[in-house]
Design an enzyme around this catalytic site. Structure first.
Site, PDB file in Angstrom:
ATOM      1  N   GLU A 187      -0.773  -4.746  -6.656  1.00  0.00           N
ATOM      2  CA  GLU A 187      -0.322  -5.460  -5.578  1.00  0.00           C
ATOM      3  C   GLU A 187      -1.509  -5.798  -4.488  1.00  0.00           C
ATOM      4  OE1 GLU A 187       1.817  -2.590  -3.117  1.00  0.00           O
ATOM      5  OE2 GLU A 187       2.721  -1.880  -5.077  1.00  0.00           O
ATOM      6  N   CYS A 245      -0.347   0.642   0.131  1.00  0.00           N
ATOM      7  CA  CYS A 245      -0.671   0.658  -1.497  1.00  0.00           C
ATOM      8  C   CYS A 245       0.494   1.279  -2.238  1.00  0.00           C
ATOM      9  CB  CYS A 245      -2.054   1.003  -1.556  1.00  0.00           C
ATOM     10  SG  CYS A 245      -2.283   2.618  -1.289  1.00  0.00           S
TER      11      CYS A 245
HETATM   12  N1  SAH Z   1      -8.567   5.208  -3.541  1.00  0.00           N
HETATM   13  C1  SAH Z   1      -9.181   4.939  -2.725  1.00  0.00           C
HETATM   14  C2  SAH Z   1      -8.573   3.545  -2.020  1.00  0.00           C
HETATM   15  C3  SAH Z   1      -7.362   3.265  -2.064  1.00  0.00           C
HETATM   16  S1  SAH Z   1      -6.136   4.061  -0.721  1.00  0.00           S
HETATM   17  C4  SAH Z   1      -9.189   5.949  -1.467  1.00  0.00           C
HETATM   18  O1  SAH Z   1      -8.573   6.927  -1.606  1.00  0.00           O
HETATM   19  O2  SAH Z   1      -9.754   5.526  -0.293  1.00  0.00           O
HETATM   20  C5  SAH Z   1      -6.762   3.176   0.722  1.00  0.00           C
HETATM   21  C6  SAH Z   1      -6.234   4.073   1.794  1.00  0.00           C
HETATM   22  O3  SAH Z   1      -4.853   4.222   2.046  1.00  0.00           O
HETATM   23  C7  SAH Z   1      -6.546   5.561   1.705  1.00  0.00           C
HETATM   24  O4  SAH Z   1      -7.348   6.088   2.968  1.00  0.00           O
HETATM   25  C8  SAH Z   1      -5.626   6.258   1.477  1.00  0.00           C
HETATM   26  O5  SAH Z   1      -5.384   7.671   1.793  1.00  0.00           O
HETATM   27  C9  SAH Z   1      -4.457   5.601   2.402  1.00  0.00           C
HETATM   28  N2  SAH Z   1      -3.057   5.621   2.008  1.00  0.00           N
HETATM   29  C10 SAH Z   1      -2.600   5.741   0.834  1.00  0.00           C
HETATM   30  N3  SAH Z   1      -1.202   6.002   1.009  1.00  0.00           N
HETATM   31  C11 SAH Z   1      -0.871   5.998   2.174  1.00  0.00           C
HETATM   32  C12 SAH Z   1       0.470   6.303   2.997  1.00  0.00           C
HETATM   33  N4  SAH Z   1       1.374   6.744   2.347  1.00  0.00           N
HETATM   34  N5  SAH Z   1       0.421   6.426   4.220  1.00  0.00           N
HETATM   35  C13 SAH Z   1      -0.889   6.109   4.945  1.00  0.00           C
HETATM   36  N6  SAH Z   1      -1.923   5.731   4.305  1.00  0.00           N
HETATM   37  C14 SAH Z   1      -2.035   5.663   2.863  1.00  0.00           C
END
Ligand code: SAH
Length: 364
Positions: free
Chosen positions: A90, A333
């Protein structure tokens, strides 16, 4: 067929040479791709018809197809792309006043296993190629109106960017080049779960981008429950690498903290966070949990969010609560991919079969 976006200059320079053409031709193709937002060689009218035909025989600009294109009322648009091997990723375009931010993925799935995140639920399939990363940028750019310009990139889509630096760095180089997207490195943020070796490598090789570190807990014990890879990586080491990156880059750090009701949102954690971050030139981005179907976590109540915020602000931490955009289209994401795959499973079709190419016709 060769995916041109994997290495535009290195592929085109010898190709044009072999076809008796000057090197300036490479610049012409780049201009079409990045500035004119061309989506195929036939549009490149300053090349002869026979050159255009031969280019399209040897190279493909797009390696993926658009499986789904969704738009929210707030201007957020999201693409679900089906890759050549059937994997899905995505990417998102966010509109905020004059900002046009794109959020891109670096892997199919994710191996980090953060318990609240949709992207990692099925583990990691594979790293994306440079071309697949550049393709997301160009496809999202092509969604803009002519008077809109891409201004920011966040590498916060599916996957762990620092686990795929080899493909990501050349892709970001295309983003920053004057004859690429021309986006300043200051406006590009790489988000990581905190892979310390790769943070060091980034600091030593390309300390040009902003770095965001997903913290999610103020102490190792709690972090290990939320971020499984943290059983090998201590917060103190993550912070040391983040500080080192700040020293070398001069770019203000961001820490991200997904607020999970009843898990990491108590006043105690807020106070611990203050102690951890005090004295750092950093922003703390608090993201109230965005519910993922099938997961048991809860978004904290407004009261709990306010109390958490107050402690941080009183402790002198620069805190932003990230307002949520694109909720209606599952813009967090990994969520759209999951929904598409589970819907496909329900009706018994293969989610990997796209609904159409081009991204313009498929708005739902
Ligand atoms: N792997 C990297 C980048 C991808 S996630 C990382 O961990 O930073 C990007 C951001 O979105 C991260 O801070 C992650 O914790 C957040 N994120 C993922 N799923 C989420 C959800 N269901 N609700 C809120 N934030 C979320």
């Amino acid at each position: 067929m060769v995916h041109l976006l994997n290495a535009i200059d290195d592929l085109l320079t010898p190709w044009f040479h072999d076809h008796g053409q000057g090197k300036y031709r490479v610049g012409q193709v780049r201009q079409w791709l990045f500035q004119q937002r061309a989506s195929n060689f036939s549009e490149m009218t300053n090349l002869s018809q026979s050159l255009r035909d031969e280019l399209s025989r040897d190279f493909t600009i797009w390696s993926a197809t658009v499986a789904k294109h969704t738009q929210a009322d707030d201007g957020t648009e999201k693409l679900l792309l089906t890759l050549a091997d059937g994997g899905q990723i995505e990417c998102v375009l966010l509109r905020d006043e004059v900002r046009r931010t794109i959020c891109i993925s670096t892997q199919v799935g994710c191996g980090m296993g953060c318990v609240f995140c949709a992207s990692g639920l099925d583990g990691l399939s594979r790293n994306l190629t440079t071309g697949e990363i550049v393709e997301q940028m160009l496809r999202l750019q092509s969604l803009l109106r002519e008077d809109e310009r891409l201004s920011h990139i966040v590498v916060m889509g599916m996957g762990e960017p620092l686990a795929n630096l080899d493909a990501l760095l050349p892709a970001l180089a295309e983003a920053t080049r004057e004859d690429g997207l021309g986006i300043s490195a200051r406006r590009i943020t790489i988000s990581t779960v905190g892979l310390t070796k790769a943070m060091r490598r980034l600091a030593e090789t390309t300390p040009r981008y902003r770095l965001a570190v997903s913290l999610h807990a103020p102490n190792d014990e709690l972090r290990q429950q939320i971020v499984p890879v943290a059983d090998k990586i201590r917060i103190a080491d993550v912070l040391a690498e983040a500080d080192n990156y700040f020293d070398l880059s001069g770019r203000q750090l961001t820490f991200e903290y997904v607020l999970l009701g009843g898990i990491n949102d108590s006043p105690r954690e807020a106070t611990e966070l203050v102690n951890l971050l005090a004295g750092r030139t950093a922003i703390l981005n608090v993201i109230p949990y965005n519910p993922v179907a099938g997961l048991p976590y809860k978004t904290p109540s407004h009261n709990a969010q306010r109390a958490f915020r107050q402690i941080l602000e009183q402790g002198g931490v620069s805190v932003h609560f990230r307002h949520r955009k694109g909720d209606a289209i599952d813009a967090a994401c990994g969520q759209l991919r999951r929904r598409a795959q589970s819907e496909a499973a329900l009706v018994g079709i293969d989610a990997r079969v796209g609904e159409g190419e081009g991204g313009r016709g498929g708005v739902s």
